[in-house]
Design a protein around this motif. Sequence first.
Motif, PDB file in Angstrom:
ATOM      1  N   TYR A 209       0.812  -1.215   0.000  1.00  0.00           N
ATOM      2  CA  TYR A 209       0.000   0.000   0.000  1.00  0.00           C
ATOM      3  C   TYR A 209       0.854   1.278   0.000  1.00  0.00           C
ATOM      4  O   TYR A 209       0.546   2.229  -0.724  1.00  0.00           O
ATOM      5  CB  TYR A 209      -0.919  -0.010   1.224  1.00  0.00           C
ATOM      6  N   ALA A 210       1.893   1.287   0.818  1.00  0.00           N
ATOM      7  CA  ALA A 210       2.734   2.489   0.919  1.00  0.00           C
ATOM      8  C   ALA A 210       4.179   2.061   1.150  1.00  0.00           C
ATOM      9  O   ALA A 210       4.725   2.220   2.251  1.00  0.00           O
ATOM     10  CB  ALA A 210       2.240   3.388   2.054  1.00  0.00           C
ATOM     11  N   PRO A 211       4.816   1.484   0.134  1.00  0.00           N
ATOM     12  CA  PRO A 211       6.145   0.879   0.326  1.00  0.00           C
ATOM     13  C   PRO A 211       7.244   1.869   0.712  1.00  0.00           C
ATOM     14  O   PRO A 211       8.254   1.457   1.285  1.00  0.00           O
ATOM     15  CB  PRO A 211       6.429   0.240  -1.035  1.00  0.00           C
ATOM     16  N   SER A 212       7.058   3.141   0.416  1.00  0.00           N
ATOM     17  CA  SER A 212       8.099   4.134   0.728  1.00  0.00           C
ATOM     18  C   SER A 212       7.824   4.886   2.022  1.00  0.00           C
ATOM     19  O   SER A 212       8.556   5.824   2.356  1.00  0.00           O
ATOM     20  CB  SER A 212       8.221   5.138  -0.426  1.00  0.00           C
ATOM     21  N   SER A 213       6.801   4.489   2.739  1.00  0.00           N
ATOM     22  CA  SER A 213       6.389   5.222   3.935  1.00  0.00           C
ATOM     23  C   SER A 213       7.269   4.905   5.136  1.00  0.00           C
ATOM     24  O   SER A 213       7.990   3.892   5.171  1.00  0.00           O
ATOM     25  CB  SER A 213       4.942   4.890   4.281  1.00  0.00           C
ATOM     26  N   THR A 214       7.178   5.777   6.130  1.00  0.00           N
ATOM     27  CA  THR A 214       7.870   5.523   7.398  1.00  0.00           C
ATOM     28  C   THR A 214       7.362   4.242   8.041  1.00  0.00           C
ATOM     29  O   THR A 214       8.140   3.461   8.605  1.00  0.00           O
ATOM     30  CB  THR A 214       7.659   6.708   8.356  1.00  0.00           C
ATOM     31  N   ALA A 215       6.058   3.988   7.947  1.00  0.00           N
ATOM     32  CA  ALA A 215       5.491   2.777   8.538  1.00  0.00           C
ATOM     33  C   ALA A 215       6.080   1.523   7.899  1.00  0.00           C
ATOM     34  O   ALA A 215       6.346   0.533   8.593  1.00  0.00           O
ATOM     35  CB  ALA A 215       3.971   2.788   8.370  1.00  0.00           C
ATOM     36  N   ALA A 216       6.284   1.547   6.592  1.00  0.00           N
ATOM     37  CA  ALA A 216       6.893   0.400   5.915  1.00  0.00           C
ATOM     38  C   ALA A 216       8.328   0.198   6.397  1.00  0.00           C
ATOM     39  O   ALA A 216       8.773  -0.944   6.590  1.00  0.00           O
ATOM     40  CB  ALA A 216       6.858   0.598   4.408  1.00  0.00           C
ATOM     41  N   ARG A 217       9.036   1.282   6.621  1.00  0.00           N
ATOM     42  CA  ARG A 217      10.412   1.165   7.130  1.00  0.00           C
ATOM     43  C   ARG A 217      10.419   0.594   8.541  1.00  0.00           C
ATOM     44  O   ARG A 217      11.289  -0.211   8.894  1.00  0.00           O
ATOM     45  CB  ARG A 217      11.117   2.526   7.082  1.00  0.00           C
ATOM     46  N   TRP A 218       9.436   1.009   9.357  1.00  0.00           N
ATOM     47  CA  TRP A 218       9.331   0.428  10.705  1.00  0.00           C
ATOM     48  C   TRP A 218       9.159  -1.087  10.623  1.00  0.00           C
ATOM     49  O   TRP A 218       9.848  -1.834  11.315  1.00  0.00           O
ATOM     50  CB  TRP A 218       8.107   0.985  11.427  1.00  0.00           C
ATOM     51  N   MET A 219       8.230  -1.508   9.799  1.00  0.00           N
ATOM     52  CA  MET A 219       7.910  -2.931   9.721  1.00  0.00           C
ATOM     53  C   MET A 219       9.066  -3.746   9.147  1.00  0.00           C
ATOM     54  O   MET A 219       9.327  -4.874   9.575  1.00  0.00           O
ATOM     55  CB  MET A 219       6.643  -3.143   8.902  1.00  0.00           C
ATOM     56  N   ALA A 220       9.758  -3.182   8.167  1.00  0.00           N
ATOM     57  CA  ALA A 220      10.924  -3.878   7.604  1.00  0.00           C
ATOM     58  C   ALA A 220      12.016  -4.040   8.665  1.00  0.00           C
ATOM     59  O   ALA A 220      12.630  -5.107   8.795  1.00  0.00           O
ATOM     60  CB  ALA A 220      11.450  -3.117   6.398  1.00  0.00           C
ATOM     61  N   ALA A 221      12.249  -2.981   9.431  1.00  0.00           N
ATOM     62  CA  ALA A 221      13.271  -3.051  10.478  1.00  0.00           C
ATOM     63  C   ALA A 221      12.878  -4.047  11.557  1.00  0.00           C
ATOM     64  O   ALA A 221      13.727  -4.809  12.059  1.00  0.00           O
ATOM     65  CB  ALA A 221      13.478  -1.661  11.091  1.00  0.00           C
ATOM     66  N   LEU A 222      11.597  -4.074  11.910  1.00  0.00           N
ATOM     67  CA  LEU A 222      11.139  -5.032  12.918  1.00  0.00           C
ATOM     68  C   LEU A 222      11.277  -6.461  12.404  1.00  0.00           C
ATOM     69  O   LEU A 222      11.669  -7.367  13.163  1.00  0.00           O
ATOM     70  CB  LEU A 222       9.689  -4.742  13.282  1.00  0.00           C
ATOM     71  N   GLY A 223      10.980  -6.680  11.126  1.00  0.00           N
ATOM     72  CA  GLY A 223      11.166  -8.004  10.543  1.00  0.00           C
ATOM     73  C   GLY A 223      12.612  -8.465  10.632  1.00  0.00           C
ATOM     74  O   GLY A 223      12.892  -9.639  10.915  1.00  0.00           O
ATOM     75  N   GLU A 224      13.541  -7.547  10.392  1.00  0.00           N
ATOM     76  CA  GLU A 224      14.966  -7.888  10.518  1.00  0.00           C
ATOM     77  C   GLU A 224      15.302  -8.290  11.946  1.00  0.00           C
ATOM     78  O   GLU A 224      16.042  -9.247  12.181  1.00  0.00           O
ATOM     79  CB  GLU A 224      15.825  -6.695  10.087  1.00  0.00           C
ATOM     80  N   GLU A 225      14.751  -7.572  12.908  1.00  0.00           N
ATOM     81  CA  GLU A 225      15.025  -7.912  14.307  1.00  0.00           C
ATOM     82  C   GLU A 225      14.429  -9.265  14.678  1.00  0.00           C
ATOM     83  O   GLU A 225      15.030 -10.029  15.449  1.00  0.00           O
ATOM     84  CB  GLU A 225      14.476  -6.824  15.230  1.00  0.00           C
TER      85      GLU A 225
END
Length: 236
Positions: A209-225
Amino acid sequence: MKGCRVLLVDLDPQGQLGKVLGVDVGAERRTALDMLLDAVLGEESRPPLPIVRARHPRLDLVVSNKSLALFPSEVAGHGGEEYFYLREALERVRGYDFILFDAPPSFGAITLNALLAATEIVLPVPLTFLALDGAAEITRTVEMVRSRFSHPELRISLVVPTFARRTKLAAEIHDKLREHFPKQLAKTVLGYSVLIDEAQSRAKTIFEYAPSSTAARWMAALGEELLESDGGRVRS
């Protein structure tokens, strides 16, 4: 998560996990309740597990709906122990890198089944005053399950601060979480984003839905953790 095959098991009678993935949970003939009751009956020839293929590649789902609330009374009618049926049901599952449970917020037979089938808990904690009580209660529950049910593998692997705001109280609560969970506290802090609500209302992930958003960056970083903290194969 990076090409992993994931099975989501919705154990909340509200069925919201399936809803946000675009599944009509009310129309599904077999749900999480059937998966548990199949284990209760213990038939030699059990029906296939009620796995729904999500439209996202490598992501499958066991849906739930309000019928799951009948589980405690159904088990009582068969005179059985109600605690290990989820673990028994999942013994038939093969081919997944992760199995993720969405458990109901209140403690009961369903939540206990989830804790006894899991090895790790991901604990989201809103940065609000009352949420600290909830985090402390979960910690006590985990210790109880580890000792009373001989399940020492169970642990809180990641504590995720959520609904962060730039306030003094939120900062104080974050500090308390750091004090109580020095090794488990996630580096990623999730704020509030209306984009996540909008994505869910359209049955899309935030990355769609919003791949460049701050929320997407949050979720990507959490997935890495989550991947870095992985010490087992089953999460709750």
